[in-house]
Write an enzyme that holds these catalytic residues in place. Structure first.
Site, PDB file in Angstrom:
ATOM      1  N   TYR A  61      -5.597  11.958  -7.483  1.00 24.38           N
ATOM      2  CA  TYR A  61      -4.802  11.332  -8.541  1.00 24.38           C
ATOM      3  C   TYR A  61      -3.444  10.998  -7.934  1.00 24.38           C
ATOM      4  O   TYR A  61      -2.638  11.896  -7.663  1.00 24.38           O
ATOM      5  CB  TYR A  61      -4.674  12.353  -9.667  1.00 24.38           C
ATOM      6  CG  TYR A  61      -3.850  11.983 -10.870  1.00 24.38           C
ATOM      7  CD1 TYR A  61      -4.399  11.249 -11.916  1.00 24.38           C
ATOM      8  CD2 TYR A  61      -2.531  12.431 -10.992  1.00 24.38           C
ATOM      9  CE1 TYR A  61      -3.656  10.961 -13.050  1.00 24.38           C
ATOM     10  CE2 TYR A  61      -1.787  12.143 -12.123  1.00 24.38           C
ATOM     11  CZ  TYR A  61      -2.349  11.407 -13.149  1.00 24.38           C
ATOM     12  OH  TYR A  61      -1.624  11.129 -14.275  1.00 24.38           O
ATOM     13  N   THR A  64       2.583  10.649  -8.213  1.00 23.36           N
ATOM     14  CA  THR A  64       3.912  11.009  -7.695  1.00 23.36           C
ATOM     15  C   THR A  64       4.267  10.204  -6.446  1.00 23.36           C
ATOM     16  O   THR A  64       3.406   9.909  -5.617  1.00 23.36           O
ATOM     17  CB  THR A  64       3.926  12.521  -7.366  1.00 23.36           C
ATOM     18  OG1 THR A  64       3.519  13.227  -8.531  1.00 23.36           O
ATOM     19  CG2 THR A  64       5.302  12.989  -6.937  1.00 23.36           C
ATOM     20  N   GLU A  65       5.555   9.866  -6.329  1.00 23.94           N
ATOM     21  CA  GLU A  65       6.053   9.161  -5.138  1.00 23.94           C
ATOM     22  C   GLU A  65       7.237   9.940  -4.574  1.00 23.94           C
ATOM     23  O   GLU A  65       7.816  10.783  -5.269  1.00 23.94           O
ATOM     24  CB  GLU A  65       6.488   7.743  -5.530  1.00 23.94           C
ATOM     25  CG  GLU A  65       5.333   6.934  -6.073  1.00 23.94           C
ATOM     26  CD  GLU A  65       5.660   5.456  -6.231  1.00 23.94           C
ATOM     27  OE1 GLU A  65       6.819   5.047  -5.980  1.00 23.94           O
ATOM     28  OE2 GLU A  65       4.730   4.716  -6.614  1.00 23.94           O
ATOM     29  N   SER A  70       9.265  13.729 -11.448  1.00 26.94           N
ATOM     30  CA  SER A  70       9.275  13.938 -12.892  1.00 26.94           C
ATOM     31  C   SER A  70       9.433  12.615 -13.632  1.00 26.94           C
ATOM     32  O   SER A  70       8.884  12.440 -14.719  1.00 26.94           O
ATOM     33  CB  SER A  70      10.418  14.876 -13.281  1.00 26.94           C
ATOM     34  OG  SER A  70      10.242  16.120 -12.640  1.00 26.94           O
ATOM     35  N   TRP A  99       2.634  14.344  -2.190  1.00 24.97           N
ATOM     36  CA  TRP A  99       2.068  15.592  -2.743  1.00 24.97           C
ATOM     37  C   TRP A  99       0.758  15.341  -3.483  1.00 24.97           C
ATOM     38  O   TRP A  99       0.604  15.806  -4.608  1.00 24.97           O
ATOM     39  CB  TRP A  99       3.019  16.273  -3.735  1.00 24.97           C
ATOM     40  CG  TRP A  99       4.443  16.429  -3.359  1.00 24.97           C
ATOM     41  CD1 TRP A  99       5.514  16.004  -4.068  1.00 24.97           C
ATOM     42  CD2 TRP A  99       4.965  17.097  -2.209  1.00 24.97           C
ATOM     43  NE1 TRP A  99       6.672  16.343  -3.425  1.00 24.97           N
ATOM     44  CE2 TRP A  99       6.358  17.025  -2.287  1.00 24.97           C
ATOM     45  CE3 TRP A  99       4.384  17.748  -1.105  1.00 24.97           C
ATOM     46  CZ2 TRP A  99       7.184  17.561  -1.312  1.00 24.97           C
ATOM     47  CZ3 TRP A  99       5.216  18.270  -0.147  1.00 24.97           C
ATOM     48  CH2 TRP A  99       6.591  18.182  -0.262  1.00 24.97           C
ATOM     49  N   ILE A 100      -0.169  14.606  -2.883  1.00 26.53           N
ATOM     50  CA  ILE A 100      -1.392  14.284  -3.627  1.00 26.53           C
ATOM     51  C   ILE A 100      -2.504  15.285  -3.274  1.00 26.53           C
ATOM     52  O   ILE A 100      -2.921  15.371  -2.103  1.00 26.53           O
ATOM     53  CB  ILE A 100      -1.833  12.831  -3.353  1.00 26.53           C
ATOM     54  CG1 ILE A 100      -0.680  11.862  -3.671  1.00 26.53           C
ATOM     55  CG2 ILE A 100      -3.083  12.486  -4.167  1.00 26.53           C
ATOM     56  CD1 ILE A 100      -0.082  11.969  -5.087  1.00 26.53           C
ATOM     57  N   THR A 254      -0.453  16.057 -26.955  1.00 26.48           N
ATOM     58  CA  THR A 254       0.387  16.151 -25.759  1.00 26.48           C
ATOM     59  C   THR A 254       1.401  17.292 -25.867  1.00 26.48           C
ATOM     60  O   THR A 254       1.596  18.035 -24.900  1.00 26.48           O
ATOM     61  CB  THR A 254       1.139  14.813 -25.573  1.00 26.48           C
ATOM     62  OG1 THR A 254       0.182  13.771 -25.704  1.00 26.48           O
ATOM     63  CG2 THR A 254       1.786  14.715 -24.234  1.00 26.48           C
ATOM     64  N   GLU A 304       1.736  18.837 -12.540  1.00 30.75           N
ATOM     65  CA  GLU A 304       1.387  18.377 -13.901  1.00 30.75           C
ATOM     66  C   GLU A 304       2.585  18.475 -14.853  1.00 30.75           C
ATOM     67  O   GLU A 304       2.409  18.716 -16.056  1.00 30.75           O
ATOM     68  CB  GLU A 304       0.200  19.154 -14.459  1.00 30.75           C
ATOM     69  CG  GLU A 304      -1.145  18.562 -14.111  1.00 30.75           C
ATOM     70  CD  GLU A 304      -1.263  17.107 -14.518  1.00 30.75           C
ATOM     71  OE1 GLU A 304      -1.116  16.258 -13.604  1.00 30.75           O
ATOM     72  OE2 GLU A 304      -1.464  16.802 -15.695  1.00 30.75           O
ATOM     73  N   GLY A 305       3.786  18.288 -14.321  1.00 28.73           N
ATOM     74  CA  GLY A 305       4.999  18.366 -15.139  1.00 28.73           C
ATOM     75  C   GLY A 305       5.645  19.726 -14.981  1.00 28.73           C
ATOM     76  O   GLY A 305       5.013  20.754 -15.250  1.00 28.73           O
TER      77      GLY A 305
HETATM   78  C1  LIG Z   1       0.889  21.359  -4.215  1.00 28.58           C
HETATM   79  C2  LIG Z   1       1.185  20.153  -5.058  1.00 28.58           C
HETATM   80  C3  LIG Z   1       0.149  19.376  -5.536  1.00 28.58           C
HETATM   81  C4  LIG Z   1       0.414  18.226  -6.288  1.00 28.58           C
HETATM   82  N1  LIG Z   1      -0.619  17.416  -6.681  1.00 28.58           N
HETATM   83  C5  LIG Z   1      -0.347  16.206  -7.226  1.00 28.58           C
HETATM   84  C6  LIG Z   1      -1.397  15.259  -7.472  1.00 28.58           C
HETATM   85  O1  LIG Z   1      -2.584  15.522  -7.225  1.00 28.58           O
HETATM   86  N2  LIG Z   1      -1.061  14.031  -7.967  1.00 28.58           N
HETATM   87  C7  LIG Z   1       0.226  13.695  -8.247  1.00 28.58           C
HETATM   88  O2  LIG Z   1       0.455  12.567  -8.683  1.00 28.58           O
HETATM   89  N3  LIG Z   1       1.259  14.578  -8.049  1.00 28.58           N
HETATM   90  C8  LIG Z   1       0.987  15.814  -7.528  1.00 28.58           C
HETATM   91  N4  LIG Z   1       2.013  16.708  -7.279  1.00 28.58           N
HETATM   92  C9  LIG Z   1       3.372  16.312  -7.606  1.00 28.58           C
HETATM   93  C10 LIG Z   1       3.984  17.089  -8.756  1.00 28.58           C
HETATM   94  O3  LIG Z   1       3.420  16.687  -9.972  1.00 28.58           O
HETATM   95  C11 LIG Z   1       5.509  16.873  -8.676  1.00 28.58           C
HETATM   96  O4  LIG Z   1       5.958  17.605  -7.550  1.00 28.58           O
HETATM   97  C12 LIG Z   1       6.227  17.296  -9.924  1.00 28.58           C
HETATM   98  O5  LIG Z   1       5.921  16.430 -10.989  1.00 28.58           O
HETATM   99  C13 LIG Z   1       7.747  17.343  -9.740  1.00 28.58           C
HETATM  100  O6  LIG Z   1       8.228  16.175  -9.135  1.00 28.58           O
HETATM  101  P1  LIG Z   1       9.200  16.300  -7.873  1.00 28.58           P
HETATM  102  O7  LIG Z   1       8.555  17.190  -6.880  1.00 28.58           O
HETATM  103  O8  LIG Z   1       9.564  14.935  -7.444  1.00 28.58           O
HETATM  104  O9  LIG Z   1      10.493  17.056  -8.404  1.00 28.58           O
HETATM  105  P2  LIG Z   1      11.729  16.411  -9.218  1.00 28.58           P
HETATM  106  O10 LIG Z   1      11.237  15.530 -10.305  1.00 28.58           O
HETATM  107  O11 LIG Z   1      12.704  15.858  -8.255  1.00 28.58           O
HETATM  108  O12 LIG Z   1      12.334  17.739  -9.866  1.00 28.58           O
HETATM  109  C14 LIG Z   1      13.123  18.690  -9.141  1.00 28.58           C
HETATM  110  C15 LIG Z   1      13.697  19.691 -10.150  1.00 28.58           C
HETATM  111  O13 LIG Z   1      14.523  19.004 -11.087  1.00 28.58           O
HETATM  112  C16 LIG Z   1      14.076  19.217 -12.414  1.00 28.58           C
HETATM  113  N5  LIG Z   1      14.231  17.974 -13.175  1.00 28.58           N
HETATM  114  C17 LIG Z   1      13.670  16.775 -12.909  1.00 28.58           C
HETATM  115  N6  LIG Z   1      14.040  15.863 -13.814  1.00 28.58           N
HETATM  116  C18 LIG Z   1      14.868  16.494 -14.669  1.00 28.58           C
HETATM  117  C19 LIG Z   1      15.582  16.088 -15.825  1.00 28.58           C
HETATM  118  N7  LIG Z   1      15.496  14.851 -16.302  1.00 28.58           N
HETATM  119  N8  LIG Z   1      16.338  17.012 -16.462  1.00 28.58           N
HETATM  120  C20 LIG Z   1      16.421  18.278 -16.015  1.00 28.58           C
HETATM  121  N9  LIG Z   1      15.777  18.718 -14.923  1.00 28.58           N
HETATM  122  C21 LIG Z   1      14.998  17.846 -14.265  1.00 28.58           C
HETATM  123  C22 LIG Z   1      12.603  19.603 -12.277  1.00 28.58           C
HETATM  124  O14 LIG Z   1      12.164  20.360 -13.355  1.00 28.58           O
HETATM  125  C23 LIG Z   1      12.623  20.401 -10.978  1.00 28.58           C
HETATM  126  O15 LIG Z   1      13.021  21.715 -11.235  1.00 28.58           O
HETATM  127  C24 LIG Z   1       1.746  17.882  -6.578  1.00 28.58           C
HETATM  128  C25 LIG Z   1       2.801  18.695  -6.116  1.00 28.58           C
HETATM  129  C26 LIG Z   1       2.537  19.786  -5.340  1.00 28.58           C
HETATM  130  C27 LIG Z   1       3.689  20.598  -4.811  1.00 28.58           C
END
Ligand SMILES: Cc1cc2nc3c(=O)[nH]c(=O)nc-3n(C[C@H](O)[C@H](O)[C@H](O)COP(=O)(O)OP(=O)(O)OC[C@H]3O[C@@H](n4cnc5c(N)ncnc54)[C@H](O)[C@@H]3O)c2cc1C
Length: 487
Positions: A61, A64-65, A70, A99-100, A254, A304-305
C-alpha cells in the site's frame, strides 16, 4: 479476504500475539487491496482480488511519501495522462514512496498519485519499467516485516490501472477503509499487549522475592499487570463493538476505528513496557521475548495514522457532534448508561455515565471560552473522548457478558465477573481522568477563574466521581485473583 470485521480483527489479534512483523506483512496485502475492494470497478476486483486469492500475490500500500506522512494531501507523486487521439490510454507515474510494508517484495502495489483530477490510486505490477525499491529498512522492531522506499521514474501503466476508472477518488477511497484498517492495527496493539502479559503472569507466579511469589505482591500486580489488563479490555470492547457495527452495515465508522486504534495501541505499548519492568533484569534481555514484543508494538502508535493524528481525528468529529447536538450528545449517552446501570448495577455503567456527563461539561466550557482554537486543547480532548467512549463500550460489554450475550469468545477473554470488575475499575479511572484533566485544561486556558472553580467542579461532577472511587481496591484484587486463577 471477505470475512467480517470481527473475524479479521480476531485474526489480527491472534497473529500479533505470535509475531507483529508477520501480522504487518499479512495486513499489508489486505491494505494494498483495500482501495480496489472499496473503489475498484467489478472487472478490476475480479482481475486483481482473485489473483491475490488464487495465486497468493503479495500486495503493498503505497501512500506515504518522504515529505507527506500524516498530511497525505501534500503528496508529490504525479500521474500524467498519456493521450492517443484525444483518449487517455495510460498514465506516466513519477515520484517516491517511503516506509512501504512489503515494498521490496510485493507483486502488486497500490500507488497514490496526483492525477489532473486529484489524488488517485493506481495498481502497479512489480516488474514495470522504471519501478524500483530501496533496501529493507533497518528498524527498531517488526524487523522481519519488509519495509522499503519505492521509486517511480516515468512508470507507464494502462488507463485501466486507475482504480475506479475516475480520477480524484483516492483520498475518499483511503478514508472509506480507515475505519476497518485502523481497527486491524488496534487489534495488533491488543494482541501484542496480551502476548506480553501472558509471559508476565506465569513468570510472576514462579519468581520468588521477599519470601513469596511476585504474583502475591499487591504492589506488583496492581501496578504492572492489572491496570494493563483493564486498559486492554476497554480497548477490546471498543474494537469488537466497532467491528460488530461495521458488520451490521453502519458504514465506515472512521472515528470509532480511530478511537479503537488509539486506545488499543496506547494500552498495548504501556502493557509491553510494564512487562519489561515486571521481569526485572531478565525483561531487559533478548532471551525473554517481552523485550522484542516491546520493540515490535512500538510501531502501532505510528503507522495507519499516529496517535496524535488519531487524537485530532477523534476530537474534530466529536466536537462537531457536541455543537450539532447543542451539548447534549454525551449527556444522552450517559442517560443510556444510567438505564443499563438500573438493570445491571455491577458493570460500571453508572460511573461510566458520570464520565460522559463530565466530558459534556468540559466540552461546553471549552466552547464558551473558545479553547479549541488551541491545538493542544483539541488533541487532549481527543484523548479524553477516546477514554470516555472506551469506558462506555466496556460497560456495555460487561452488561452483555453478564447476560451471556457476547460474541463467541476470543482466546484471551476474561470471565464475566472479571469483565465487570475491569469495567468498574476502568470507569473509575476514566471518570477521574476526564474530570481532573478536563478541569485543568479549562482552567489552564482561562475558561474558569479561581473564584468559579468550586461551581465548575460541581458541574463536572467531581465530588460524585471521587465518591465513586469507593470499592476500587477490592476490584483490583478481584481482577488479580481471576488472572492468577485464585478466584
Ligand atoms: C514500519 C513502518 C511501516 C509502514 N508501512 C506503511 C505502508 O505500508 N504504507 C504506507 O503508505 N505508509 C506506511 N508507513 C508510514 C506511516 O503510516 C507514517 O510513518 C505515519 O503516517 C507518520 O508519517 P511520518 O512518518 O511522515 O511522520 P510525520 O507525519 O512527519 O509525524 C511526525 C510526528 O509529528 C506528529 N504530527 C504530524 N502532523 C501533526 C499535526 N498536524 N499536529 C500535531 N502533530 C503532528 C506525528 O504524530 C508524529 O508524532 C509505515 C511506517 C513504518 C515506520
Amino acid at each position: 479476504m471477505g470475512r467480517s470485521a470481527l473475524d479479521v480483527s480476531r485474526l489480527c489479534e491472534h497473529l500479533a500475539g505470535i509475531d507483529l512483523g508477520i501480522a504487518t506483512a499479512v495486513l499489508a496485502t489486505a491494505l494494498g487491496s483495500d482501495p480496489i475492494s472499496v473503489g475498484g470497478l467489478p472487472e478490476q476486483r475480479k482481475r486483481w482480488l482473485s489473483r491475490i486469492a488464487d495465486d497468493g500475490l503479495l500486495m503493498a500500500y503505497g501512500a506515504t511519501e518522504p515529505q507527506a506522512g500524516s498530511d497525505l494531501a501534500a503528496l508529490k507523486t504525479t500521474a500524467t495522462p498519456i493521450e492517443v487521439e484525444g483518449r487517455v490510454t495510460g498514465y506516466s507515474i513519477t515520484g517516491a514512496k517511503q516506509w512501504i510494508s512489503n515494498g521490496g517484495v510485493a507483486d502488486l502495489t497500490s500507488i497514490l498519485a496526483l492525477a489532473p483530477g486529484g489524488p488517485s490510486w493506481f495498481v502497479v505490477e512489480r516488474d514495470t519499467a522504471g519501478f524500483t525499491h530501496g533496501k529493507h529498512e533497518d528498524k527498531h522492531g517488526i524487523r522481519l516485516s519488509n519495509t522499503a522506499a519505492l521509486f517511480l521514474d516515468d512508470v507507464v501503466v494502462d488507463a485501466d490501472c486507475l482504480v475506479g476508472g475516475v480520477e480524484g477518488q483516492g483520498l475518499l477511497q483511503a478514508q472509506l477503509v480507515f475505519g476497518f484498517t485502523r481497527l486491524m492495527v488496534a487489534a495488533f496493539g491488543l494482541g501484542a499487549g496480551w502476548a506480553a502479559l501472558e509471559r508476565v503472569i506465569p513468570y510472576s507466579m514462579e519468581r520468588i522475592q521477599a519470601g513469596g511469589p511476585l504474583s502475591e505482591k499487591q504492589g506488583y500486580t496492581h501496578k504492572l499487570v492489572v491496570p494493563h489488563v483493564v486498559a486492554l479490555e476497554a480497548s477490546r470492547a471498543a474494537i469488537e463493538e466497532t467491528a460488530e457495527r461495521i458488520d451490521t452495515g453502519e458504514g465506515a465508522l472512521t472515528t470509532e476505528g480511530a478511537i479503537a486504534k488509539y486506545l488499543a495501541t496506547e494500552a498495548g505499548n504501556a502493557a509491553c513496557d510494564a512487562a519489561i519492568q515486571a521481569l526485572g533484569g531478565y525483561g531487559y534481555t533478548h532471551e525473554y521475548l517481552v523485550e522484542k514484543i516491546r520493540r515490535d508494538v512500538r510501531i502501532t502508535t505510528i503507522y495507519e495514522g499516529t496517535s496524535e493524528i488519531m487524537e485530532m481525528t477523534i476530537s474534530r468529529d466529536r466536537w462537531q457532534q457536541h455543537l450539532k447536538t447543542r451539548g447534549d450528545h454525551y449527556h444522552d449517552v450517559a442517560t443510556s448508561l444510567e438505564a443499563l446501570a438500573g438493570s445491571r448495577p455491577d458493570v460500571g455503567a453508572g460511573t461510566a455515565a458520570l464520565a460522559h456527563h463530565a466530558l459534556a461539561e468540559v466540552l461546553e466550557a471549552c466552547r464558551l471560552a473558545r479553547l479549541t482554537r488551541n491545538q493542544h486543547v483539541l488533541l487532549r480532548l481527543g484523548h479524553l473522548v477516546a477514554l470516555v467512549e472506551g469506558a462506555g463500550a466496556l460497560a456495555r460489554r460487561a452488561g452483555r457478558a453478564a447476560s451471556g450475550a457476547l460474541p463467541p469468545k476470543s482466546r484471551r477473554c476474561l470471565e464475566p465477573a472479571a469483565v465487570a470488575a475491569a469495567s468498574r475499575a476502568n470507569a473509575r479511572d476514566v471518570a477521574l481522568a476526564v474530570a481532573t484533566e478536563g478541569i485543568r485544561l479549562v482552567v489552564a486556558g482561562g475558561g474558569v477563574g479561581s473564584g468559579e472553580l468550586p461551581r465548575f467542579e460541581a458541574r463536572v461532577g467531581l465530588p460524585a466521581i471521587l465518591a465513586a472511587q469507593a470499592g476500587g481496591l477490592e476490584d483490583l484484587d478481584t481482577i488479580a485473583d481471576h488472572l492468577y486463577g485464585r478466584a
